[in-house]
Design an enzyme around this catalytic site. Structure first.
Site, PDB file in Angstrom:
ATOM      1  N   SER A 100       8.382   6.349  -1.818  1.00 55.51           N
ATOM      2  CA  SER A 100       8.785   7.408  -0.909  1.00 55.51           C
ATOM      3  C   SER A 100       8.820   8.745  -1.656  1.00 55.51           C
ATOM      4  O   SER A 100       7.791   9.168  -2.176  1.00 55.51           O
ATOM      5  CB  SER A 100      10.134   7.043  -0.266  1.00 55.51           C
ATOM      6  OG  SER A 100      10.385   7.802   0.886  1.00 55.51           O
ATOM      7  N   ASP A 151       5.194   1.531   9.220  1.00 54.00           N
ATOM      8  CA  ASP A 151       6.162   2.419   8.573  1.00 54.00           C
ATOM      9  C   ASP A 151       6.766   3.340   9.637  1.00 54.00           C
ATOM     10  O   ASP A 151       6.034   4.081  10.304  1.00 54.00           O
ATOM     11  CB  ASP A 151       5.468   3.247   7.495  1.00 54.00           C
ATOM     12  CG  ASP A 151       6.440   4.021   6.612  1.00 54.00           C
ATOM     13  OD1 ASP A 151       7.348   4.679   7.160  1.00 54.00           O
ATOM     14  OD2 ASP A 151       6.288   3.973   5.378  1.00 54.00           O
ATOM     15  N   HIS A 160       8.885   0.521   5.711  1.00 52.89           N
ATOM     16  CA  HIS A 160       8.872   1.556   4.671  1.00 52.89           C
ATOM     17  C   HIS A 160       9.096   0.939   3.288  1.00 52.89           C
ATOM     18  O   HIS A 160       9.553   1.608   2.375  1.00 52.89           O
ATOM     19  CB  HIS A 160       9.952   2.604   4.977  1.00 52.89           C
ATOM     20  CG  HIS A 160       9.819   3.888   4.210  1.00 52.89           C
ATOM     21  ND1 HIS A 160       8.702   4.685   4.255  1.00 52.89           N
ATOM     22  CD2 HIS A 160      10.685   4.525   3.374  1.00 52.89           C
ATOM     23  CE1 HIS A 160       8.882   5.749   3.482  1.00 52.89           C
ATOM     24  NE2 HIS A 160      10.074   5.673   2.930  1.00 52.89           N
TER      25      HIS A 160
END
Length: 224
Positions: free
Chosen positions: A106, A180, A209
């Protein structure tokens, strides 16, 4: 996005990779786990602690899994220098901070991309990376994302320097999922295309995610 606690799942990999030939642990790259934002206790967040345990206890690989400064905002001008300091401090060869593998999730993936614009590394594993800030002001303020220039000028400011990234890092793996909830697949594909990835781009369905541990991450690290 929120970062959940680790949950146990089976250690079954969905990808098939050749394992690296054995070498002494003293020359093996140091793995640095670069977390998503919002993780004030990195080893208790998502899969980071589990990957750390697997690398250090089962495979005798040096791994750095430490809290990052500025965890909420994950600003580029703080995180990239911090990652450099970790590379300089913890590599197995203190004179060669290039001997690292960055595993970025991320916001940590965005930091790894920008790190590679500046510094050579052995390898980078991107997990849930995005191309743009997706219109989110908080993400935009972190400083990672290209911004469109006025229409009469065209192009972007703060562009990704993909050519420099590819010069500084020869071994890339990228992971994304088709579901996601934060980052659409086309965003990941823009990163894939910028890095000219093919068989090291892994779109694994149903991983969201990547909040949960994925054994494929360990597989690719061991293959580098």
């Amino acid at each position: 996005p929120p970062h959940l606690q680790v949950q146990d799942i089976p250690e079954n990999s969905a990808i098939d990779l050749p394992m690296k030939t054995s070498s002494s642990s003293s020359s093996a790259p140091t793995v640095i786990i670069c977390p998503g934002n919002g993780c004030s206790q990195i080893r208790k967040s998502n899969w980071y602690g589990r990957l750390y345990d697997n690398l250090t206890e089962k495979h005798d690989i040096r791994c750095i899994c430490e809290n990052f400064p500025d965890p909420l905002h994950a600003r580029r001008d703080i995180w990239v220098p911090h990652m450099r300091s970790l590379a300089e401090k913890h590599t197995s060869d203190a004179d060669d901070p290039r001997n690292v593998i960055l595993v970025g999730h991320s916001s940590g993936a965005q930091a790894a991309l920008r790190y590679a614009e500046l510094y050579p590394v052995h390898g980078i594993v991107l997990v849930s990376a995005t191309y743009s800030d997706l219109g989110d002001a908080h993400e935009r303020a972190s400083g990672y994302y290209p911004q469109p220039n006025p229409k009469n000028e065209g192009g972007e400011s703060n562009p990704y320097l993909f050519s420099d990234m590819k010069i500084n890092c020869k071994h890339w793996h990228q992971f994304h999922s088709d579901d996601d909830p934060f980052i659409p697949l086309h965003e990941a594909e823009r990163i894939r295309d910028g890095l000219a990835l093919s068989d090291t781009y892994h779109m694994l369905p149903g991983r969201s995610h990547y909040f949960d541990y994925s054994p494929e991450l360990l597989d690719v690290i061991l293959s580098l």
